[in-house]
Write a protein that holds these residues in place. Structure first.
Motif: not given
Length: 226
Positions: A139-161
């Motif tokens: 995670m880069l502190p330069d970018d604030i990503v809201l809502p804070m659910t993006a990483m959870e969705q990314m992990v779900a993609v990783r677990n699937k693919l």
């Protein structure tokens, strides 16, 4: 914060935060204050990152830091004297804010002697991963990503693919010259694209898409062999 997910191995356990840069875009403020401690209202960027990491179950924050930037690590200390003074004065809200960073997760310092770029910084994180960690977050502190659910969705993609997963945001094509732009192919999932290439800050006419890199990554451990 303890990772209490039912299958912790399927979730991010370590999040790497590159924080050794010189903060040239924020000069002169960053002559004495690391950019990671610059506040968003009253909360330093690095603390917002820690909160986001903890929210996806991570229990370790591997902070890539420079020899002269130890203030970043100090932000996660307990500050008992300050807490005691605030509570003695009835300032419970301020006390809770001071204690918050210390309670989020376990920070680990990884020193980078020279600012040799993002790839080099991430490469240093291999030494702090557990042997059974097959992937990790960046995670880069330069970018604030809201809502804070993006990483959870990314992990779900990783677990699937499998593989590594990168977060993209859509921008106007005329703005692509500011970003790293993905060259993509469609998949069976409309919200997931396959990255086949990337162009750094292209002329808008040459941009392969209008999907650009944002500072969130789920990286397979195999990257360290590259």
């Amino acid at each position: 914060m303890v990772n209490d997910r039912e299958d912790a191995s399927a979730w991010v356990r370590t999040v790497v935060v590159p924080a050794a840069g010189m903060g040239t875009r924020f000069l002169p403020a960053t002559k004495t204050v690391p950019k990671e401690l610059l506040p968003v209202v009253d909360t330093p960027g690095i603390e917002l990152i820690a909160e986001e990491a903890a929210a996806v179950g991570a229990d370790r924050l591997a902070i890539i830091t420079a020899p002269n930037k130890q203030e970043v690590m100090r932000h996660f200390e307990a500050f008992p004297d300050l807490v005691e003074t605030l509570e003695a004065r009835g300032k419970e809200t301020q006390s809770a804010k001071v204690k918050r960073a210390h309670s989020l997760l376990n920070p680990i310092a990884v020193e980078q002697d020279k600012p040799l770029g993002l790839g080099h910084a991430v490469g240093l994180a291999e030494s702090v991963l557990a042997e059974d960690e097959e992937f990790f977050g960046v995670m880069l502190p330069d970018d604030i990503v809201l809502p804070m659910t993006a990483m959870e969705q990314m992990v779900a993609v990783r677990n699937k693919l499998g593989g590594s997963v990168l977060l993209a945001v859509e921008v106007l094509r005329e703005q692509t010259f500011n970003y790293g732009v993905f060259d993509i192919q469609d998949t069976d999932d409309e919200s997931v694209k396959k990255v086949v290439g990337m162009v750094e800050k292209p002329d808008p006419a040459d941009a392969p898409s209008n999907l650009v890199a944002t500072g969130r990554y789920v990286l397979d451990r195999k990257i360290f062999d590259a």
